[in-house]
Design a protein around this motif. Structure first.
Motif, PDB file in Angstrom:
ATOM      1  N   PHE A 238       0.844  -1.188   0.000  1.00  0.00           N
ATOM      2  CA  PHE A 238       0.000   0.000   0.000  1.00  0.00           C
ATOM      3  C   PHE A 238       0.884   1.244   0.000  1.00  0.00           C
ATOM      4  O   PHE A 238       2.028   1.216   0.473  1.00  0.00           O
ATOM      5  CB  PHE A 238      -0.875   0.048   1.256  1.00  0.00           C
ATOM      6  N   VAL A 239       0.338   2.349  -0.522  1.00  0.00           N
ATOM      7  CA  VAL A 239       0.960   3.671  -0.421  1.00  0.00           C
ATOM      8  C   VAL A 239      -0.068   4.596   0.230  1.00  0.00           C
ATOM      9  O   VAL A 239      -1.221   4.207   0.419  1.00  0.00           O
ATOM     10  CB  VAL A 239       1.398   4.211  -1.806  1.00  0.00           C
ATOM     11  N   PRO A 240       0.309   5.822   0.571  1.00  0.00           N
ATOM     12  CA  PRO A 240      -0.678   6.718   1.187  1.00  0.00           C
ATOM     13  C   PRO A 240      -1.898   6.924   0.298  1.00  0.00           C
ATOM     14  O   PRO A 240      -1.815   6.881  -0.937  1.00  0.00           O
ATOM     15  CB  PRO A 240       0.106   8.027   1.367  1.00  0.00           C
ATOM     16  N   ALA A 241      -3.032   7.143   0.937  1.00  0.00           N
ATOM     17  CA  ALA A 241      -4.284   7.321   0.201  1.00  0.00           C
ATOM     18  C   ALA A 241      -4.233   8.546  -0.698  1.00  0.00           C
ATOM     19  O   ALA A 241      -3.718   9.591  -0.306  1.00  0.00           O
ATOM     20  CB  ALA A 241      -5.450   7.453   1.181  1.00  0.00           C
TER      21      ALA A 241
ATOM     22  N   LEU B 215      -7.894   7.744  -6.203  1.00  0.00           N
ATOM     23  CA  LEU B 215      -7.599   6.321  -6.381  1.00  0.00           C
ATOM     24  C   LEU B 215      -8.119   5.468  -5.233  1.00  0.00           C
ATOM     25  O   LEU B 215      -8.533   4.323  -5.453  1.00  0.00           O
ATOM     26  CB  LEU B 215      -6.082   6.116  -6.512  1.00  0.00           C
ATOM     27  N   ALA B 216      -8.072   5.988  -4.031  1.00  0.00           N
ATOM     28  CA  ALA B 216      -8.502   5.224  -2.861  1.00  0.00           C
ATOM     29  C   ALA B 216      -9.995   5.404  -2.650  1.00  0.00           C
ATOM     30  O   ALA B 216     -10.453   6.211  -1.837  1.00  0.00           O
ATOM     31  CB  ALA B 216      -7.727   5.668  -1.618  1.00  0.00           C
TER      32      ALA B 216
ATOM     33  N   ALA C  19      -6.690   2.685   9.452  1.00  0.00           N
ATOM     34  CA  ALA C  19      -7.428   2.111   8.319  1.00  0.00           C
ATOM     35  C   ALA C  19      -7.084   0.627   8.247  1.00  0.00           C
ATOM     36  O   ALA C  19      -5.915   0.269   8.112  1.00  0.00           O
ATOM     37  CB  ALA C  19      -7.049   2.812   7.017  1.00  0.00           C
ATOM     38  N   GLY C  20      -8.086  -0.224   8.361  1.00  0.00           N
ATOM     39  CA  GLY C  20      -7.856  -1.664   8.365  1.00  0.00           C
ATOM     40  C   GLY C  20      -7.608  -2.195   6.965  1.00  0.00           C
ATOM     41  O   GLY C  20      -8.423  -1.993   6.067  1.00  0.00           O
ATOM     42  N   ILE C  21      -6.489  -2.877   6.777  1.00  0.00           N
ATOM     43  CA  ILE C  21      -6.155  -3.342   5.422  1.00  0.00           C
ATOM     44  C   ILE C  21      -7.047  -4.487   4.964  1.00  0.00           C
ATOM     45  O   ILE C  21      -7.443  -4.557   3.805  1.00  0.00           O
ATOM     46  CB  ILE C  21      -4.673  -3.759   5.317  1.00  0.00           C
ATOM     47  N   PHE C  22      -7.368  -5.423   5.863  1.00  0.00           N
ATOM     48  CA  PHE C  22      -8.212  -6.568   5.537  1.00  0.00           C
ATOM     49  C   PHE C  22      -9.268  -6.723   6.627  1.00  0.00           C
ATOM     50  O   PHE C  22      -9.025  -6.388   7.786  1.00  0.00           O
ATOM     51  CB  PHE C  22      -7.399  -7.871   5.488  1.00  0.00           C
TER      52      PHE C  22
ATOM     53  N   PRO D 174     -12.189   1.364   6.630  1.00  0.00           N
ATOM     54  CA  PRO D 174     -11.625   0.489   5.598  1.00  0.00           C
ATOM     55  C   PRO D 174     -10.290   1.016   5.094  1.00  0.00           C
ATOM     56  O   PRO D 174      -9.902   2.158   5.367  1.00  0.00           O
ATOM     57  CB  PRO D 174     -12.682   0.532   4.491  1.00  0.00           C
ATOM     58  N   SER D 175      -9.605   0.197   4.325  1.00  0.00           N
ATOM     59  CA  SER D 175      -8.273   0.562   3.842  1.00  0.00           C
ATOM     60  C   SER D 175      -8.264   1.872   3.078  1.00  0.00           C
ATOM     61  O   SER D 175      -7.341   2.679   3.215  1.00  0.00           O
ATOM     62  CB  SER D 175      -7.705  -0.552   2.960  1.00  0.00           C
ATOM     63  N   VAL D 176      -9.300   2.110   2.256  1.00  0.00           N
ATOM     64  CA  VAL D 176      -9.297   3.313   1.407  1.00  0.00           C
ATOM     65  C   VAL D 176      -9.424   4.604   2.213  1.00  0.00           C
ATOM     66  O   VAL D 176      -9.234   5.694   1.671  1.00  0.00           O
ATOM     67  CB  VAL D 176     -10.407   3.242   0.332  1.00  0.00           C
ATOM     68  N   ALA D 177      -9.715   4.488   3.509  1.00  0.00           N
ATOM     69  CA  ALA D 177      -9.760   5.693   4.346  1.00  0.00           C
ATOM     70  C   ALA D 177      -8.372   6.261   4.590  1.00  0.00           C
ATOM     71  O   ALA D 177      -8.236   7.436   4.946  1.00  0.00           O
ATOM     72  CB  ALA D 177     -10.436   5.379   5.679  1.00  0.00           C
TER      73      ALA D 177
END
Length: 232
Positions: free
Chosen positions: A54-57, A61-62, A96-99, A143-146
Motif C-alpha cells: 500500500f501507499v498513502p491514500a 484512487l482510494a 485504516a484496516g487493510i483486511f 476500511p483501507s481506502v480511508a
C-alpha cells in the motif's frame, strides 16, 4: 512452496533464536516492527513471503470502486499460493484496516498460512472467527481506502522497517515475525537447532544453580562440558 522438512525444522526454532543467528551473520534488521500476534496462543508458523504493498491514500484512487480494479487486494488474494504467508506493507498506518473478515476468510479457503502486516485489520470478531493467524499492529474500524491506496503485489516491500522480497522466509511466533533472506536459509537451518539445544542446556544449568559468568556466553571450560554432554 517450502519443503516440508524446512518447515518442520523452523517450527522448532524461535524467532528470538533466529534473530541471534542472523545477527552473528551481520543481519541486524530482520524483526518486523508492529507485527504482533492478534490472538494469544497462535502456533509458530513458517512460510514463503507473498508481498502486498500500500501507499498513502490518494482521493482519486482510494475509493470503494478501487476494490473492483484488476489491481486490488481481492485480485492479489486470488494469486496467493497455498502455504504462503501474506506480508503487507501498510506503512505502519493504524487508522485504516487493510483486511477484514471476508478477505481473511477467502485467504483461509486458499490455504494461506498467515497474514503479517505493520498495519491493522478491521472486523476483528469476524477476522478471529476465520481462524486465520494474524500478526499486526492492532485493529481499526475504517476500511483501507480511508488511509491507504493498494498498488501491487509480488514485489519488494518494506514492512515494519524490514525489506521483504517475495519468497523470503517468514517465521512468526509469540515474539512477532522475522524474515530469513533466501540466501541465509541454509545457515539458519544449520545453526538454529544447534543454538536452541545449547540454550536449553544453559537454562538447565541455571536451574541447577549455575552462575552466568562463563556459562552465558560459554567459556572454553563450559563449552567442553557441553560438548561432552552431547556424547552421553
Amino acid at each position: 512452496m517450502l519443503d516440508k522438512s524446512v518447515i518442520e525444522i523452523l517450527q522448532r526454532v524461535s524467532t528470538a533464536t533466529i534473530t541471534t543467528v542472523l545477527l552473528k551473520k551481520g543481519l541486524r534488521n530482520v524483526w518486523l516492527r508492529e507485527a504482533m500476534p492478534l490472538r494469544q496462543g497462535q502456533p509458530r508458523l513458517v512460510g514463503p513471503a507473498f508481498t502486498l504493498r500500500f501507499v498513502p491514500a490518494r482521493e482519486d484512487l482510494a475509493t470503494p470502486a478501487s476494490w473492483s480494479s484488476p489491481i486490488s487486494t481481492r485480485t492479489a488474494i486470488e494469486a496467493m499460493p497455498e502455504g504462503c504467508i501474506a506480508v503487507v506493507d501498510a506503512m505502519g498506518i493504524k487508522d485504516a484496516g487493510i483486511f477484514g473478515d471476508i478477505l481473511c476468510a477467502r485467504m483461509v479457503k486458499r490455504g494461506v498460512s498467515a497474514l503479517v502486516t505493520d498495519g491493522v485489520v478491521r472486523d476483528i470478531e469476524g477476522v478471529l472467527g476465520t481462524n486465520l493467524p494474524v500478526w499486526c499492529a492492532g485493529t481499526a474500524a475504517p476500511p483501507s481506502v480511508a488511509g491507504l491506496t493498494f498498488v501491487n503485489w509480488g514485489e519488494p516491500i518494506g514492512c515494519g522497517g524490514v525489506a521483504v522480497f517475495p519468497d523470503d522466509v517468514i517465521v512468526a511466533d509469540k515474539d512477532g515475525a522475522v524474515l530469513i533472506p533466501k540466501a541465509s536459509l541454509d545457515h539458519v537451518l544449520n545453526e538454529g537447532p544447534a543454538q536452541e539445544a545449547e540454550e536449553a542446556w544453559i537454562v538447565n544449568e541455571v536451574t541447577n544453580g549455575a552462575t552466568l559468568p562463563g556459562l552465558y556466553p560459554m567459556n572454553a571450560e563450559t563449552r567442553a562440558r557441553y560438548e561432552a554432554s552431547l556424547k552421553k
